[in-house]
Design a protein around this motif. Structure first.
Motif, PDB file in Angstrom:
ATOM      1  N   VAL A 177     -30.195  66.786  40.833  1.00  0.00           N
ATOM      2  CA  VAL A 177     -31.180  65.742  41.123  1.00  0.00           C
ATOM      3  C   VAL A 177     -31.304  64.809  39.923  1.00  0.00           C
ATOM      4  CG1 VAL A 177     -33.602  65.307  41.668  1.00  0.00           C
ATOM      5  CG2 VAL A 177     -32.414  67.231  42.747  1.00  0.00           C
ATOM      6  N   LEU A 178     -31.272  65.359  38.714  1.00  0.00           N
ATOM      7  CA  LEU A 178     -31.360  64.553  37.503  1.00  0.00           C
ATOM      8  C   LEU A 178     -30.154  63.628  37.364  1.00  0.00           C
ATOM      9  CD1 LEU A 178     -32.918  64.034  34.852  1.00  0.00           C
ATOM     10  CD2 LEU A 178     -31.468  65.773  33.803  1.00  0.00           C
ATOM     11  N   ILE A 179     -28.982  64.117  37.649  1.00  0.00           N
ATOM     12  CA  ILE A 179     -27.764  63.297  37.573  1.00  0.00           C
ATOM     13  C   ILE A 179     -27.811  62.158  38.585  1.00  0.00           C
ATOM     14  CG2 ILE A 179     -25.268  63.302  38.010  1.00  0.00           C
ATOM     15  CD1 ILE A 179     -25.200  66.089  36.719  1.00  0.00           C
ATOM     16  N   ILE A 180     -28.262  62.440  39.808  1.00  0.00           N
ATOM     17  CA  ILE A 180     -28.362  61.410  40.844  1.00  0.00           C
ATOM     18  C   ILE A 180     -29.372  60.343  40.433  1.00  0.00           C
ATOM     19  CG2 ILE A 180     -29.108  60.970  43.215  1.00  0.00           C
ATOM     20  CD1 ILE A 180     -27.909  63.735  43.930  1.00  0.00           C
ATOM     21  N   ALA A 181     -30.515  60.754  39.889  1.00  0.00           N
ATOM     22  CA  ALA A 181     -31.531  59.803  39.454  1.00  0.00           C
ATOM     23  C   ALA A 181     -31.015  58.932  38.307  1.00  0.00           C
ATOM     24  CB  ALA A 181     -32.794  60.543  39.034  1.00  0.00           C
ATOM     25  N   CYS A 182     -30.323  59.531  37.357  1.00  0.00           N
ATOM     26  CA  CYS A 182     -29.771  58.764  36.235  1.00  0.00           C
ATOM     27  C   CYS A 182     -28.700  57.785  36.712  1.00  0.00           C
ATOM     28  CB  CYS A 182     -29.188  59.699  35.182  1.00  0.00           C
ATOM     29  SG  CYS A 182     -30.448  60.560  34.232  1.00  0.00           S
ATOM     30  N   ALA A 183     -27.835  58.224  37.620  1.00  0.00           N
ATOM     31  CA  ALA A 183     -26.783  57.347  38.138  1.00  0.00           C
ATOM     32  C   ALA A 183     -27.386  56.161  38.884  1.00  0.00           C
ATOM     33  CB  ALA A 183     -25.844  58.135  39.051  1.00  0.00           C
ATOM     34  N   THR A 184     -28.435  56.406  39.640  1.00  0.00           N
ATOM     35  CA  THR A 184     -29.102  55.318  40.351  1.00  0.00           C
ATOM     36  C   THR A 184     -29.729  54.329  39.367  1.00  0.00           C
ATOM     37  OG1 THR A 184     -29.582  56.821  42.179  1.00  0.00           O
ATOM     38  CG2 THR A 184     -30.862  54.791  42.091  1.00  0.00           C
ATOM     39  N   GLY A 185     -30.361  54.838  38.329  1.00  0.00           N
ATOM     40  CA  GLY A 185     -30.957  53.979  37.308  1.00  0.00           C
ATOM     41  C   GLY A 185     -29.918  53.164  36.566  1.00  0.00           C
ATOM     42  N   ILE A 186     -28.801  53.778  36.233  1.00  0.00           N
ATOM     43  CA  ILE A 186     -27.725  53.068  35.533  1.00  0.00           C
ATOM     44  C   ILE A 186     -27.127  51.990  36.425  1.00  0.00           C
ATOM     45  CG2 ILE A 186     -25.385  53.347  34.598  1.00  0.00           C
ATOM     46  CD1 ILE A 186     -26.332  56.086  33.518  1.00  0.00           C
TER      47      ILE A 186
END
Length: 121
Positions: A19-28
């Motif tokens: 979930v953290l990786i998906i959130a970071c990828a979306t933010g980037i």
């Protein structure tokens, strides 16, 4: 239903890093999209937002005229640019532009006094 809901939370708790990786990828991705946007695209987006805001203001002015006419059915609804600007908390220039837009749609007429408009309701 409750069991599947609890299972979903349990999966997220066990796989929090996904979930953290998906959130970071979306933010980037969002940051890159905004950061690499061209000046032309920014100007077009800003112009579109101004047009939408102007249209919303014109619709609010028209609705205001209808409400005043409904409250006082006899006579014309005459308003000033300055009063409308105070009423809607907008700049006088923005109100004048919105009224000119409504003038093109024949929803308002210029009154004999400068800065005053008759709303066609």
């Amino acid at each position: 239903m409750t069991n599947s809901f609890a299972a979903g939370f349990s999966w997220i708790a066990l796989h929090w890093w996904i979930v953290l990786i998906i959130a970071c990828a979306t933010g980037i991705a969002a940051t890159c999209r905004w950061g690499f946007e061209t000046e032309k695209a920014k100007a077009q987006r800003a112009q579109l937002n101004r047009k939408k805001e102007l249209r919303r203001l014109a619709d609010r002015i028209s609705t205001y005229g209808h409400n005043v006419h409904r409250r006082y059915p006899t006579g014309d609804v005459v308003v000033s640019e300055r009063d409308l600007a105070e009423q809607f908390r907008k700049r006088t220039e923005a109100v004048a532009t919105a009224l000119n837009l409504l003038l093109g749609e024949q929803k308002v007429q210029r009154a004999s006094l400068n800065g005053y408009w008759k709303l066609n309701v």
